[in-house]
Motif scaffolding. Structure first.
Motif, PDB file in Angstrom:
ATOM      1  N   UNK A  44       0.828  -1.209   0.000  1.00 38.07           N
ATOM      2  CA  UNK A  44       0.000   0.000   0.000  1.00 38.07           C
ATOM      3  C   UNK A  44       0.863   1.260   0.000  1.00 38.07           C
ATOM      4  N   UNK A  45       0.291   2.360  -0.491  1.00 38.05           N
ATOM      5  CA  UNK A  45       1.092   3.571  -0.673  1.00 38.05           C
ATOM      6  C   UNK A  45       1.520   4.193   0.662  1.00 38.05           C
ATOM      7  N   UNK A  46       0.777   3.879   1.746  1.00 43.26           N
ATOM      8  CA  UNK A  46       1.161   4.489   3.023  1.00 43.26           C
ATOM      9  C   UNK A  46       2.309   3.740   3.699  1.00 43.26           C
ATOM     10  N   UNK A  47       2.767   2.662   3.093  1.00 45.80           N
ATOM     11  CA  UNK A  47       3.926   1.944   3.608  1.00 45.80           C
ATOM     12  C   UNK A  47       5.034   1.984   2.560  1.00 45.80           C
ATOM     13  N   UNK A  48       6.266   2.020   3.043  1.00 43.63           N
ATOM     14  CA  UNK A  48       7.396   1.908   2.133  1.00 43.63           C
ATOM     15  C   UNK A  48       7.734   0.429   2.001  1.00 43.63           C
ATOM     16  N   UNK A  49       7.743  -0.050   0.784  1.00 44.69           N
ATOM     17  CA  UNK A  49       8.014  -1.466   0.560  1.00 44.69           C
ATOM     18  C   UNK A  49       9.366  -1.616  -0.131  1.00 44.69           C
ATOM     19  N   UNK A  50      10.234  -2.426   0.441  1.00 40.27           N
ATOM     20  CA  UNK A  50      11.506  -2.711  -0.218  1.00 40.27           C
ATOM     21  C   UNK A  50      11.713  -4.226  -0.323  1.00 40.27           C
ATOM     22  N   UNK A  51      12.406  -4.602  -1.378  1.00 38.69           N
ATOM     23  CA  UNK A  51      12.715  -6.011  -1.574  1.00 38.69           C
ATOM     24  C   UNK A  51      13.992  -6.331  -0.807  1.00 38.69           C
ATOM     25  N   UNK A  52      13.915  -7.304   0.061  1.00 40.01           N
ATOM     26  CA  UNK A  52      15.093  -7.747   0.792  1.00 40.01           C
ATOM     27  C   UNK A  52      15.773  -8.880   0.021  1.00 40.01           C
ATOM     28  N   UNK A  53      14.947  -9.818  -0.448  1.00 41.74           N
ATOM     29  CA  UNK A  53      15.469 -10.929  -1.261  1.00 41.74           C
ATOM     30  C   UNK A  53      14.498 -11.192  -2.394  1.00 41.74           C
ATOM     31  N   UNK A  54      15.006 -11.511  -3.551  1.00 39.93           N
ATOM     32  CA  UNK A  54      14.147 -11.918  -4.655  1.00 39.93           C
ATOM     33  C   UNK A  54      14.963 -12.853  -5.549  1.00 39.93           C
ATOM     34  N   UNK A  55      15.028 -14.075  -5.134  1.00 39.40           N
ATOM     35  CA  UNK A  55      15.820 -15.075  -5.849  1.00 39.40           C
ATOM     36  C   UNK A  55      14.876 -15.794  -6.810  1.00 39.40           C
ATOM     37  N   UNK A  56      14.753 -15.218  -8.000  1.00 42.84           N
ATOM     38  CA  UNK A  56      13.705 -15.631  -8.926  1.00 42.84           C
ATOM     39  C   UNK A  56      14.046 -16.956  -9.615  1.00 42.84           C
ATOM     40  N   UNK A  57      13.905 -18.033  -8.872  1.00 46.55           N
ATOM     41  CA  UNK A  57      14.036 -19.374  -9.435  1.00 46.55           C
ATOM     42  C   UNK A  57      13.159 -20.306  -8.588  1.00 46.55           C
ATOM     43  N   UNK A  58      12.792 -21.428  -9.148  1.00 47.17           N
ATOM     44  CA  UNK A  58      11.942 -22.349  -8.394  1.00 47.17           C
ATOM     45  C   UNK A  58      12.702 -22.785  -7.142  1.00 47.17           C
ATOM     46  N   UNK A  59      12.081 -22.602  -5.992  1.00 43.27           N
ATOM     47  CA  UNK A  59      12.743 -22.900  -4.720  1.00 43.27           C
ATOM     48  C   UNK A  59      13.472 -21.699  -4.143  1.00 43.27           C
ATOM     49  N   UNK A  60      13.573 -20.623  -4.928  1.00 42.74           N
ATOM     50  CA  UNK A  60      14.257 -19.413  -4.461  1.00 42.74           C
ATOM     51  C   UNK A  60      13.401 -18.642  -3.456  1.00 42.74           C
ATOM     52  N   UNK A  61      14.067 -17.918  -2.584  1.00 46.98           N
ATOM     53  CA  UNK A  61      13.371 -17.191  -1.512  1.00 46.98           C
ATOM     54  C   UNK A  61      13.125 -15.737  -1.923  1.00 46.98           C
ATOM     55  N   UNK A  62      11.935 -15.234  -1.581  1.00 49.16           N
ATOM     56  CA  UNK A  62      11.706 -13.784  -1.684  1.00 49.16           C
ATOM     57  C   UNK A  62      11.373 -13.263  -0.297  1.00 49.16           C
ATOM     58  N   UNK A  63      11.696 -12.007  -0.054  1.00 52.33           N
ATOM     59  CA  UNK A  63      11.335 -11.384   1.227  1.00 52.33           C
ATOM     60  C   UNK A  63      11.145  -9.897   0.990  1.00 52.33           C
ATOM     61  N   UNK A  64      10.058  -9.388   1.511  1.00 52.57           N
ATOM     62  CA  UNK A  64       9.792  -7.960   1.370  1.00 52.57           C
ATOM     63  C   UNK A  64       9.539  -7.351   2.734  1.00 52.57           C
ATOM     64  N   UNK A  65      10.001  -6.115   2.875  1.00 49.89           N
ATOM     65  CA  UNK A  65       9.874  -5.426   4.161  1.00 49.89           C
ATOM     66  C   UNK A  65       9.102  -4.131   3.941  1.00 49.89           C
ATOM     67  N   UNK A  66       8.075  -3.942   4.756  1.00 51.84           N
ATOM     68  CA  UNK A  66       7.285  -2.720   4.688  1.00 51.84           C
ATOM     69  C   UNK A  66       7.494  -1.926   5.972  1.00 51.84           C
TER      70      UNK A  66
END
Lengths: 159, 110
Positions: A44-66
């Motif tokens: 949402x626009x009232x939160x700042x969202x940043x990508x911490x991890x985005x390992x774009x492969x099957x089994x890869x981890x993503x993590x986002x911090x707001x």
């Protein structure tokens, strides 16, 4: 544009939303997988969202911090389950304070004539309780849409 | 039982639709709409009542059922949240895609 496109499928413990975008499928795919672009629309626009991890492969981890204006931090993570560019993307989703309640988000990108793309977003929960918990958590509130007909309501709560 | 589990059953959804059409109905009249037994319908009505979806009023020998407007409002709120989450995301994505396409066009013109 018709935005009343929510379908809840209780037997599949899932809900689906879709929309057509006036943009080519490759670009919609990029906006959904690029670590620079994805956080610009995901949170949402009232939160700042940043990508911490985005390992774009099957089994890869993503993590986002707001982060909100008071400095409170909310983190989400998951694992990519399916990556089939530019048509299908599926990942697990976990809100870290509610660890263990894992849902799966699947995005299907359909190419339409005239350089348009339809996204069909389905969120599937492991248990009915998780579906209901998410629905009742008040994670999102806000803009009131005009939608007060019981028939429509029941239509969306199909078993 | 909560509202959504209560509504997971097609017979119970049909009962809700009946009550929405009729305003209020005695239990016997509700049961007459279904091929299943009256005790089975009475069980469904009990679930709906416990979930707060319907309220019951005793009148003489009859139990008169009607929809509980508060529960209906809560359900609408719930659906609105889901719609809102993705509509908000999709709105933001729409804007982002427009910006990206404009950037690409400018790039091509240069």
């Amino acid at each position: 544009m018709n935005k009343n496109n929510l379908v809840v499928d209780r037997s599949a413990r899932s809900y689906t939303m879709s929309r057509v975008f006036s943009a080519p499928r490759e670009l919609v795919w990029k906006a959904s997988t690029d670590p620079e672009l994805m956080p610009k629309w995901w949170g949402p626009s009232y939160l700042t969202t940043v990508v911490d991890k985005m390992d774009l492969k099957v089994g890869g981890v993503w993590r986002m911090i707001q982060t909100d204006s008071q400095g409170n931090v909310y983190a989400f993570n998951g694992i990519y389950k399916e990556i089939d560019p530019p048509s299908r993307l599926s990942m697990t989703f976990e809100f870290e304070p509610m660890a263990g309640h894992i849902s799966t988000e699947t995005l299907v990108f359909e190419e339409l004539p005239g350089g348009r793309t339809k996204i069909i977003a389905t969120t599937t929960f492991n248990t009915l309780e998780d579906l209901e918990g998410m629905l009742q958590s008040g994670m999102e509130s806000g803009a009131v849409e005009s939608w007060d007909r019981l028939e429509e309501l029941l239509e969306t709560v199909k078993a | 039982m909560d509202v959504f589990s209560a509504l997971a059953d097609p017979t119970r959804r049909k009962i809700i639709e009946l009550l929405a059409d009729s305003g209020q109905l005695p239990a016997a009249e509700i049961a007459a709409h279904f091929p299943v037994s009256a005790p089975a319908i009475s069980q469904h009505l009990k679930v709906l009542q416990e979930a707060g979806l319907v309220s019951v009023e005793r009148r003489a020998q009859q139990r008169i059922y009607s929809l509980d407007p508060q529960a209906m409002l809560e359900m609408e709120d719930w659906s609105r949240r889901l719609r809102h989450l993705w509509n908000r995301r999709f709105d933001a994505l729409e804007i982002l895609l427009e910006q990206e396409m404009r950037k690409e066009q400018q790039h091509e013109q240069e």
